[in-house]
Design an enzyme around this catalytic site. Sequence first.
Site, mmCIF file in Angstrom:
data_model
loop_
_atom_site.group_PDB
_atom_site.id
_atom_site.type_symbol
_atom_site.label_atom_id
_atom_site.label_comp_id
_atom_site.label_asym_id
_atom_site.label_seq_id
_atom_site.Cartn_x
_atom_site.Cartn_y
_atom_site.Cartn_z
ATOM 1 N N GLU A 160 -1.335 8.807 -7.107
ATOM 2 C CA GLU A 160 -1.231 8.988 -5.914
ATOM 3 C C GLU A 160 0.312 9.389 -5.413
ATOM 4 O OE1 GLU A 160 -0.430 8.065 -1.521
ATOM 5 O OE2 GLU A 160 0.504 7.509 -3.268
ATOM 6 N N GLU A 161 1.351 8.503 -5.983
ATOM 7 C CA GLU A 161 2.704 8.754 -5.620
ATOM 8 C C GLU A 161 3.126 9.889 -6.383
ATOM 9 O OE1 GLU A 161 4.033 7.163 -3.339
ATOM 10 O OE2 GLU A 161 3.288 5.048 -3.200
ATOM 11 N N ASP A 177 -4.442 2.362 2.441
ATOM 12 C CA ASP A 177 -3.246 2.535 1.850
ATOM 13 C C ASP A 177 -2.126 2.039 2.689
ATOM 14 O OD1 ASP A 177 -0.946 3.399 0.503
ATOM 15 O OD2 ASP A 177 -1.430 5.555 0.592
ATOM 16 N N HIS A 192 8.940 2.159 -0.464
ATOM 17 C CA HIS A 192 9.375 2.942 -1.732
ATOM 18 C C HIS A 192 10.889 2.394 -2.447
ATOM 19 C CE1 HIS A 192 6.891 6.684 -1.478
ATOM 20 N NE2 HIS A 192 6.352 5.544 -1.352
ATOM 21 N N ASP A 201 2.811 -0.896 -0.940
ATOM 22 C CA ASP A 201 2.478 0.332 -1.255
ATOM 23 C C ASP A 201 2.059 0.308 -2.825
ATOM 24 O OD1 ASP A 201 1.729 2.928 -1.055
ATOM 25 O OD2 ASP A 201 4.150 3.536 -0.771
#
Length: 504
Positions: free
Chosen positions: A316-317, A345, A444, A283
């Site tokens: 993006e995050e 993604d 994450h 990611d």
Amino acid sequence: MHRRTRSRLSLIAAATTLAALSLCPPAAAFPIPVADAELPDLVTVDAIRTHLQNLETIAAYNGGNRATGTPGYDVTAQYVTDQLRRAGYTVTRDHYSFEQWVEHSDPVLTQTAPQHREFTPGDDFLSMAYSGAGDVTAPAVPVDATGADSGCEDADFADFPAGAIAILKRGTCTFEEKAARAADAGAVGAVIFNHGDTPNDTGPINGTVSNPAAIPVVGASTEVGEALLAAGDGLELHLKVDASVEEAHSYNLIAETRGGDRNNVVVVGAHLDSVAEGPGTNDNGSGVAAVLEIAKQLNRLGTPRNKVRFAFWGSEESGLIGSTSYVERLSEKERERIALYLNFDMLGSSNYARLIYDGRNELPGSVPAPSGSAAIQKVFEDYFTARGLAAEPTEFSGRSDYRAFMLAGIPSGGLFSGADGTKTAEQAARYGGTAGEQFDPYYHTADDTLAHINWASIDELSDGAAYAVEVFADSTLPVNGVAPLRARTLAEPSFDRCGDRWER
């Protein structure tokens, strides 16, 4: 004599025209047959693996991540730029400014009466992005906390005592609306707990109030919410959020083919940044690596009929900031020139599924997709069917960079291998892997590394991505009719997600 000569010349001109026309190949049928496509063979797993190894090395030597605003992000951008320039592209940095919400220390949520109970950040609750800062101890009062529309009407706060903390249930309106109404009613804080309607909606809410709130706001688990409601009269809480909003700057990378119809542009995107917690190899190193290699190899096929623009999004995050800023700054004419958007993604989840974005609006969690999105979905479906591989739709939920394009009325689609959702027994039978576990258990975290990439997923989904790019570089007929203007009659979508954070 003169009239006969003119007639003869006319016949010669007509014959010449017919001969010229006969040299022009007829328009190819849509789409390119899977067996005839070249780009999937040129985009290899070995090349993608090399990119991922390089991205992970960059993260390892630059603080362990590639998050926006860090050296890891800047070096990642330099790597992608260098690769694209070697392949013949001109790369531009698309700069933007934004308000970045920064949390300085762990939040606090403690029940101080009628009995003492400590809640753990991360396990029991999370600060909501763009929560206001504050440190308060006050009575806590439920606000229609058994209904799906808790806190969604001003009337819900008719008897709310000023100076109290509002206890709200996640439901039909946005967290921003709930927090704003609570603040207007005199609340000094808000706890919004998960509704628990599905197994994936019981934990603490990773949410956002989207714009800076006037009061501290946290998202709690269903269990915490039930405990607070069960405490009855005399409930008192200590709530603390230590955060601020700061002006920040970053950039996207944009490159496009030299040739192709500039009035019919295919945009292909992946987000360049990782979370701060880890290197982000899946990611979204996986999407970046695939899109980068597709861009490099597309030039080997000659000049495309449609211009193809490759975008590597920043921030993006932090809430889809780079892609949103890009789309919002386009003129109406520039937007109309974009035929469609393809988003990639996460393509290498360890417990993966072959997921295609839901352009037909078949899933309850999807927003209405712009006209033409169903055709994009079908191209991916037909590719996997021709390969003898199962695939299924996944929600257009607002979690990735397609969001801004869809809000602008631009047909969108793409592929996804799964993140924090749970694989079902049916999916395990279809794709392999383990039922009852997340598609990406390392999502994450610091363990989102090369060691946990599923190479079968990379192989299959990158081939699907390459095929779609080759098809749409040639023709976008069923998506937009290759017309400069297209009707956009669907109601404006309203997403529940902004990036990975829930908005409601």
